[in-house]
Design an enzyme around this catalytic site. Sequence first.
Site, PDB file in Angstrom:
ATOM      1  CG  ASP A 316      39.494  37.634  -5.017  1.00 39.18           C
ATOM      2  OD1 ASP A 316      38.396  38.215  -4.949  1.00 39.18           O
ATOM      3  OD2 ASP A 316      39.832  36.968  -6.017  1.00 39.18           O
TER       4      ASP A 316
HETATM    5  C1  BGC Z   1      37.036  37.403  -7.856  1.00 43.20           C
HETATM    6  C2  BGC Z   1      37.652  38.763  -8.105  1.00 43.20           C
HETATM    7  C3  BGC Z   1      36.620  39.845  -7.926  1.00 43.20           C
HETATM    8  C4  BGC Z   1      36.003  39.718  -6.540  1.00 43.20           C
HETATM    9  C5  BGC Z   1      34.959  40.780  -6.243  1.00 43.20           C
HETATM   10  C6  BGC Z   1      36.278  37.365  -6.562  1.00 43.20           C
HETATM   11  O1  BGC Z   1      35.631  36.175  -6.407  1.00 43.20           O
HETATM   12  O2  BGC Z   1      38.053  36.440  -7.870  1.00 43.20           O
HETATM   13  O3  BGC Z   1      38.199  38.797  -9.382  1.00 43.20           O
HETATM   14  O4  BGC Z   1      37.196  41.097  -8.123  1.00 43.20           O
HETATM   15  O5  BGC Z   1      35.401  38.445  -6.433  1.00 43.20           O
HETATM   16  O6  BGC Z   1      33.815  40.566  -6.955  1.00 43.20           O
END
Ligand code: BGC
Length: 769
Positions: A316
């Site tokens: 993430d």
């Molecule tokens: C979120 C994810 C997301 C990623 C990309 C993160 O902060 O937790 O769910 O897919 O960002 O945008």
Amino acid sequence: MSSRSIVIISCLILFSGVVNAQTKLPYLDRNLPDETRVTDLIKRMTLEEKIAQMCQYVGIEHIKKTEKKYRDKNQLKNNDTYGVYPKLGIAGVEKMVETGLIGSFLHVVTATEANYLQSLAQKSRLKIPLIIGIDAIHGNGLVEGSTIYPSPIGLSSTWDTLLVKKTARYTAIEMRETGSQWAFSPNLDVARDARWGRIGETFGEDPFLVSMMGVSMIKGLQGENGLMRNGVLACAKHLVGGSQPVNGLNKAPTDISERTLQEIHLPPFKAAVNQGVYTIMPAHNEINGIPCHANQYLMEELLRKKWNFEGFYISDFMDIERLVEIHGTAADQKQAVALTVKAGMDMHMHGPNFLEPLLELVKSGEISEERIDASVKRILMAKFKLGLFENPFVPEKSAALFNQTHQQAALEAAHKSIVLLKNDGILPLNALKGKKILVTGPNANNQSVLGDWSLKQPDDKVLTVYQGIAKEAELRGAATTYFDAGQSILEMQPDLIKQAGEKAKEADIIVVVVGDNSLRFEAKRTAGENVDRDNIGLPGLQQQLVEELHKSGKQVVVVLVNGRPLSIPWIDENVSAIVEAWEPGSFGGKAIADVVFGNVNPSGKLTVTFPQNAGQIASYYNHKPSQYINKYIDSKTGFLYSFGYGLSYTNYSYSDIKLSKTQVKDGESFEASIEVTNNGKLAGEEVVQLYINGSTSEVSKPVKELKGFYRVKLSPGEKKTVKFKVSPEMLYNYDKNMNYGLEPGDFKIMIGSSSRESDLKVQTLKVNK
Ligand code: BGC
């Protein structure tokens, strides 16, 4: 981008097929099996090129936007939305693509940019196409002009798995047309804490329902049986437990027993792996002391080895860096990279500081090249399966975006997602000729209906609640006025509230639209990722607004546009009707009006419990028997609205339950059936729910657990028999030694219209070893 580069791209689109067909390199030969092509390609790659496939960067337009917004890069340290690479700059990123040093991008939001990046990748030595990921959570909302479906909490409230699959399929079509092939969806977090701002992104609090919805979404995105050539990769996230943070705050630690993990949080991931989900994203949080991004037990031992997960893991946003910067479980980035890769990580989201340290780790022998090959194989395989080697480009203009079929699905989903929480008989509104309707409230006339993970869409592609109501009211000879009482929830002004109260006196009926605003790029959001609250009442002065309107003595209909349970006991007691619309998407305004005026009979049911107040968190229906033995001394104990609850304009009655067998042995299935009758004057759809309460054993069992559901259509006076097939596994649980299986004894089989005792019929089933 220059017109010259667009010409180059067009030529590449025309000639890429020809070039591929002429070449003799096996990996470029579309007639060979994917497995052969991957093996051939990996043999030709340098170690650096291989690791590059494990690297993802944010898109160029994203970088430009970030640079404009954040002049001070330090502000970006813990930011989950924006990314920028000061040392590289855009030119540096472009150069890396041309030299084959980037394998993937995220948040590329136009076909033009996607084509441009792919054209750069085509200049690289091996011409490996990029895979582009995006947070297409309920429609491809970060792309302008897309169809936006209700946010997942609304989608789950439809209890309609086929419909959810359909919305995901249409989302995949819109994604492919705009150059993305990978959705960071579904979110399989099981909602356990109403303070957490991401509940709107989840399918609610029940592991079985979350699993069913998640599987439907994966099927819609990837294809029914594995990844289709015109599908997109799905991503099950976030592994695991981030929805139960110790204090309700996103990213905070989670401390979850092995039992709760196995019973509540892991089943949706197991279902996703069984469905062949192609990618999985670990969670921001640590779990029982170990950050998920370095959790070898979860990623490698459990999912990869025990469950046979064959796809790849993506980290993430910046969470590998956070092993050093937040968790303090790695001394530096190199150690963080070593920990995460050893734990099973396949791709880094996002930016530099991954390729170089990993290269060093392989060169020093700490990580083997075979380990890298395993990750690269999984990633390249996806690119082959998606046909990207044949053609990575897309037409500049898409005919699919917001097409009629997708619009209809968005409206259908919005209709079915709306939950009627209270109705003293005022709804559906009728006898309106000559009447005056006042519409007000911060969410009445803006795009808050779109929810998180959507940007503001063009006005002609969104119907606000006010617009929807005004249109229907006019057809019925009523006049509608809108009063803007302030649209920024956290900046509402008392004088505007007073004025709204004055306006109410002139009206016959008041529709007030309140809730949360989680729209992604809104400055003052009240819900969504990283927007958590320690009070789950209406934020800002919205409660005062409703009270002021109520003082007028007129009938007040409250429409909630929000993504999390709200504690609204005063409203429940005082206003005439409450409509929970969630974040209903592009056609939210129309769907709400259809329900309010009775064009559509509401049929959504809650998939998350509404607690009385934040102090009563955690509140969920599948609690243990001792949870409410004592009562709070300062407010009513129990739920404001229960899981599975939702009213209709008609009423249904349930017969007693019939069991095909009153005794079963382990391994035997049986059928539980019930007759449901529509006793009212309107046709409707009822969500019939099956719950089971396990036998007496040394381990306490939840008072009930959802095991099945059907949505049935019933005309006035019509009766239907609903049959649930109960498989042996539906009676299984984890015993005191955490062995999964049957504990014989008496089981309670419950069927009805919600999880409330008063809404359920009960039968006892004897189960023998
Ligand atoms: C979120 C994810 C997301 C990623 C990309 C993160 O902060 O937790 O769910 O897919 O960002 O945008």
